[in-house]
Design an enzyme around this catalytic site. Sequence first.
Site, PDB file in Angstrom:
ATOM      1  N   SER A 110       0.865  -1.179   0.000  1.00 16.52           N
ATOM      2  CA  SER A 110       0.000   0.000   0.000  1.00 16.52           C
ATOM      3  C   SER A 110       0.901   1.228   0.000  1.00 16.52           C
ATOM      4  O   SER A 110       2.056   1.147   0.420  1.00 16.52           O
ATOM      5  CB  SER A 110      -0.886  -0.094   1.225  1.00 16.52           C
ATOM      6  OG  SER A 110      -0.928   1.112   1.905  1.00 16.52           O
ATOM      7  N   SER A 111       0.376   2.375  -0.481  1.00 14.38           N
ATOM      8  CA  SER A 111       1.281   3.508  -0.730  1.00 14.38           C
ATOM      9  C   SER A 111       1.872   4.090   0.558  1.00 14.38           C
ATOM     10  O   SER A 111       2.831   4.864   0.491  1.00 14.38           O
ATOM     11  CB  SER A 111       0.576   4.591  -1.542  1.00 14.38           C
ATOM     12  OG  SER A 111      -0.583   4.992  -0.876  1.00 14.38           O
ATOM     13  N   CYS A 112       1.341   3.702   1.717  1.00 16.73           N
ATOM     14  CA  CYS A 112       1.912   4.221   2.966  1.00 16.73           C
ATOM     15  C   CYS A 112       3.281   3.609   3.265  1.00 16.73           C
ATOM     16  O   CYS A 112       3.940   4.001   4.224  1.00 16.73           O
ATOM     17  CB  CYS A 112       0.962   3.978   4.123  1.00 16.73           C
ATOM     18  SG  CYS A 112       0.659   2.240   4.408  1.00 16.73           S
ATOM     19  N   TYR A 139       1.133  -0.233  10.245  1.00 17.82           N
ATOM     20  CA  TYR A 139       0.640  -0.897   9.038  1.00 17.82           C
ATOM     21  C   TYR A 139       1.732  -0.921   7.959  1.00 17.82           C
ATOM     22  O   TYR A 139       1.982  -1.937   7.311  1.00 17.82           O
ATOM     23  CB  TYR A 139      -0.580  -0.122   8.535  1.00 17.82           C
ATOM     24  CG  TYR A 139      -1.259  -0.708   7.338  1.00 17.82           C
ATOM     25  CD1 TYR A 139      -2.028  -1.862   7.472  1.00 17.82           C
ATOM     26  CD2 TYR A 139      -1.152  -0.126   6.077  1.00 17.82           C
ATOM     27  CE1 TYR A 139      -2.679  -2.407   6.374  1.00 17.82           C
ATOM     28  CE2 TYR A 139      -1.795  -0.655   4.978  1.00 17.82           C
ATOM     29  CZ  TYR A 139      -2.561  -1.801   5.134  1.00 17.82           C
ATOM     30  OH  TYR A 139      -3.204  -2.332   4.050  1.00 17.82           O
ATOM     31  N   LYS A 143       3.584  -4.042   5.978  1.00 16.97           N
ATOM     32  CA  LYS A 143       3.536  -4.183   4.511  1.00 16.97           C
ATOM     33  C   LYS A 143       4.942  -4.209   3.902  1.00 16.97           C
ATOM     34  O   LYS A 143       5.223  -4.976   2.982  1.00 16.97           O
ATOM     35  CB  LYS A 143       2.726  -3.027   3.910  1.00 16.97           C
ATOM     36  CG  LYS A 143       1.249  -3.168   4.150  1.00 16.97           C
ATOM     37  CD  LYS A 143       0.699  -4.229   3.235  1.00 16.97           C
ATOM     38  CE  LYS A 143      -0.665  -4.703   3.620  1.00 16.97           C
ATOM     39  NZ  LYS A 143      -1.100  -5.845   2.848  1.00 16.97           N
ATOM     40  N   HIS A 182     -11.711   4.608   4.563  1.00 17.87           N
ATOM     41  CA  HIS A 182     -10.853   5.531   3.825  1.00 17.87           C
ATOM     42  C   HIS A 182     -11.655   6.779   3.427  1.00 17.87           C
ATOM     43  O   HIS A 182     -12.878   6.799   3.508  1.00 17.87           O
ATOM     44  CB  HIS A 182     -10.319   4.830   2.572  1.00 17.87           C
ATOM     45  CG  HIS A 182      -9.266   3.811   2.880  1.00 17.87           C
ATOM     46  ND1 HIS A 182      -9.406   2.483   2.589  1.00 17.87           N
ATOM     47  CD2 HIS A 182      -8.053   3.940   3.471  1.00 17.87           C
ATOM     48  CE1 HIS A 182      -8.321   1.831   2.974  1.00 17.87           C
ATOM     49  NE2 HIS A 182      -7.488   2.678   3.510  1.00 17.87           N
TER      50      HIS A 182
HETATM   51  N1  LIG Z   1      -8.214  -0.054  -0.107  1.00 20.96           N
HETATM   52  C1  LIG Z   1      -7.165   0.578  -0.597  1.00 20.96           C
HETATM   53  O1  LIG Z   1      -7.224   1.766  -0.913  1.00 20.96           O
HETATM   54  C2  LIG Z   1      -5.863  -0.156  -0.806  1.00 20.96           C
HETATM   55  C3  LIG Z   1      -4.844   0.537  -1.441  1.00 20.96           C
HETATM   56  C4  LIG Z   1      -3.639  -0.092  -1.630  1.00 20.96           C
HETATM   57  C5  LIG Z   1      -3.467  -1.393  -1.217  1.00 20.96           C
HETATM   58  N2  LIG Z   1      -4.462  -2.055  -0.618  1.00 20.96           N
HETATM   59  C6  LIG Z   1      -4.177  -3.405  -0.151  1.00 20.96           C
HETATM   60  O2  LIG Z   1      -5.105  -4.361  -0.607  1.00 20.96           O
HETATM   61  C7  LIG Z   1      -5.287  -5.367   0.361  1.00 20.96           C
HETATM   62  C8  LIG Z   1      -6.757  -5.557   0.651  1.00 20.96           C
HETATM   63  O3  LIG Z   1      -7.340  -4.310   1.018  1.00 20.96           O
HETATM   64  P1  LIG Z   1      -8.899  -4.008   0.890  1.00 20.96           P
HETATM   65  O4  LIG Z   1      -9.029  -2.545   0.752  1.00 20.96           O
HETATM   66  O5  LIG Z   1      -9.525  -4.919  -0.076  1.00 20.96           O
HETATM   67  O6  LIG Z   1      -9.396  -4.361   2.364  1.00 20.96           O
HETATM   68  P2  LIG Z   1     -10.797  -4.934   2.796  1.00 20.96           P
HETATM   69  O7  LIG Z   1     -11.863  -4.499   1.873  1.00 20.96           O
HETATM   70  O8  LIG Z   1     -10.925  -4.611   4.253  1.00 20.96           O
HETATM   71  O9  LIG Z   1     -10.618  -6.481   2.632  1.00 20.96           O
HETATM   72  C9  LIG Z   1      -9.706  -7.196   3.399  1.00 20.96           C
HETATM   73  C10 LIG Z   1     -10.086  -8.631   3.379  1.00 20.96           C
HETATM   74  O10 LIG Z   1      -9.189  -9.347   4.216  1.00 20.96           O
HETATM   75  C11 LIG Z   1      -9.917 -10.247   5.006  1.00 20.96           C
HETATM   76  N3  LIG Z   1      -9.216 -10.493   6.271  1.00 20.96           N
HETATM   77  C12 LIG Z   1      -8.773  -9.592   7.165  1.00 20.96           C
HETATM   78  N4  LIG Z   1      -8.195 -10.215   8.194  1.00 20.96           N
HETATM   79  C13 LIG Z   1      -8.271 -11.546   7.938  1.00 20.96           C
HETATM   80  C14 LIG Z   1      -7.855 -12.711   8.630  1.00 20.96           C
HETATM   81  N5  LIG Z   1      -7.226 -12.630   9.807  1.00 20.96           N
HETATM   82  N6  LIG Z   1      -8.110 -13.914   8.079  1.00 20.96           N
HETATM   83  C15 LIG Z   1      -8.759 -14.008   6.900  1.00 20.96           C
HETATM   84  N7  LIG Z   1      -9.166 -12.948   6.185  1.00 20.96           N
HETATM   85  C16 LIG Z   1      -8.939 -11.734   6.710  1.00 20.96           C
HETATM   86  C17 LIG Z   1     -11.233  -9.556   5.263  1.00 20.96           C
HETATM   87  O11 LIG Z   1     -12.198 -10.484   5.602  1.00 20.96           O
HETATM   88  P3  LIG Z   1     -13.373 -10.017   6.605  1.00 20.96           P
HETATM   89  O12 LIG Z   1     -14.075  -8.894   5.942  1.00 20.96           O
HETATM   90  O13 LIG Z   1     -14.190 -11.257   6.738  1.00 20.96           O
HETATM   91  O14 LIG Z   1     -12.690  -9.573   7.858  1.00 20.96           O
HETATM   92  C18 LIG Z   1     -11.482  -8.909   3.904  1.00 20.96           C
HETATM   93  O15 LIG Z   1     -12.104  -9.808   3.012  1.00 20.96           O
HETATM   94  C19 LIG Z   1      -4.463  -4.931   1.570  1.00 20.96           C
HETATM   95  O16 LIG Z   1      -3.260  -5.617   1.556  1.00 20.96           O
HETATM   96  C20 LIG Z   1      -4.233  -3.474   1.354  1.00 20.96           C
HETATM   97  O17 LIG Z   1      -3.023  -3.036   1.909  1.00 20.96           O
HETATM   98  C21 LIG Z   1      -5.683  -1.461  -0.393  1.00 20.96           C
END
Ligand SMILES: NC(=O)c1ccc[n+]([C@@H]2O[C@H](COP(=O)([O-])OP(=O)(O)OC[C@H]3O[C@@H](n4cnc5c(N)ncnc54)[C@H](OP(=O)(O)O)[C@@H]3O)[C@@H](O)[C@H]2O)c1
Length: 316
Positions: A110-112, A139, A143, A182
């Site tokens: 992630s960009s952080c 976080y 990462k 966010h």
């Molecule tokens: N959103 C952004 O802007 C963004 C930007 C850059 C990178 N990313 C990266 O993309 C990835 C996913 O982000 P996202 O935005 O999609 O987040 P999200 O919508 O919160 O989804 C995260 C997923 O991970 C699952 N999860 C969390 N803890 C878990 C555990 N202990 N065991 C099994 N599953 C677990 C959650 O399941 P539950 O819902 O059932 O808890 C959910 O399905 C991350 O690595 C993040 O750093 C996101």
Amino acid sequence: MQIDKNDKIYVAGHRGLVGSAIVRSLKRQGYNNIIGRTHKELDLKDQAQVREFFEKERPDVVVLAAAKVGGINANNQAPADFAYENMQIQCNVIKDCHDFKVKKLLFLGSSCIYPKMAPQPIPENALLTGLLEPTNEGYAIAKISGLLMCRYFKRQYGDNFISCMPTNLYGPYDNYELQGSHVLPAMIRKFHEAKLNGAPSVELWGTGTPLREFLYVDDMADACVFLLENYDGEEHVNIGTGKEVTIKELAELVKQTVGFEGEIIWNKDMPDGTPRKLCDVSKLNSLGFKAKVDLPEGIKLAYEWFKENVSQARGM
Ligand SMILES: NC(=O)c1ccc[n+]([C@@H]2O[C@H](COP(=O)([O-])OP(=O)(O)OC[C@H]3O[C@@H](n4cnc5c(N)ncnc54)[C@H](OP(=O)(O)O)[C@@H]3O)[C@@H](O)[C@H]2O)c1
């Protein structure tokens, strides 16, 4: 080794914002053997459970899109949880990808992860060149260690583990919980509810001056599949649009899209975070991928999804 349309692909976090978009993209591109587990079915923090899952399912390809994710406030309040849970998840999954000879792993950063005062736009090699933004340091440290672990397994064992670094994302299946979400989904919800309630104003956090980049999540997912198919390098790859807006400009765009006619009040007691964060996407572009959905169009799509799914949207 190339990935194949019949490969068993495990998308960890398949119901999240990123994971669900990656599943949609894989399906659009003809991959037909995709598996997932909810957090309830498989807690990725639990090493024994993860091992049992890999032993039974033996995926060919893994996308690690499961993480404990949150906005600036959630990160600021719970740095220990963000560091511990994410390190635990990624240690378990990366090690099992190695032990069970997964032929390709894509890890999402992630960009952080970049230093607070990184040069702008931020090139991939700015990693570990300065101090991090303190509000989400826990976080970010997790990462960074995941990303480097993929690099080290590749270097030491020749595992085909790659990683990417998407900028701020938004779109279907986002989290709309106000304390932990966010900035963009929080704005959609706040303006939508203010419009319905006939409120005269909406309060937003910070000064509105930071510059940020936003990418529609389906564009990010297409980029991830593109990297799975076309990239085997050791260094992570930035995924973004290369374009930025101020938080104030973003607020005006969301306000217009939602059709809220009241006033915006900026709560300057809340932290702003990094002043500017724009990815250098020249590496991704030179590999042959460019994002397609611009910000006004993406906000329209995200708001349409939100209106249609408001009752079951996460955090509502
Ligand atoms: N959103 C952004 O802007 C963004 C930007 C850059 C990178 N990313 C990266 O993309 C990835 C996913 O982000 P996202 O935005 O999609 O987040 P999200 O919508 O919160 O989804 C995260 C997923 O991970 C699952 N999860 C969390 N803890 C878990 C555990 N202990 N065991 C099994 N599953 C677990 C959650 O399941 P539950 O819902 O059932 O808890 C959910 O399905 C991350 O690595 C993040 O750093 C996101």
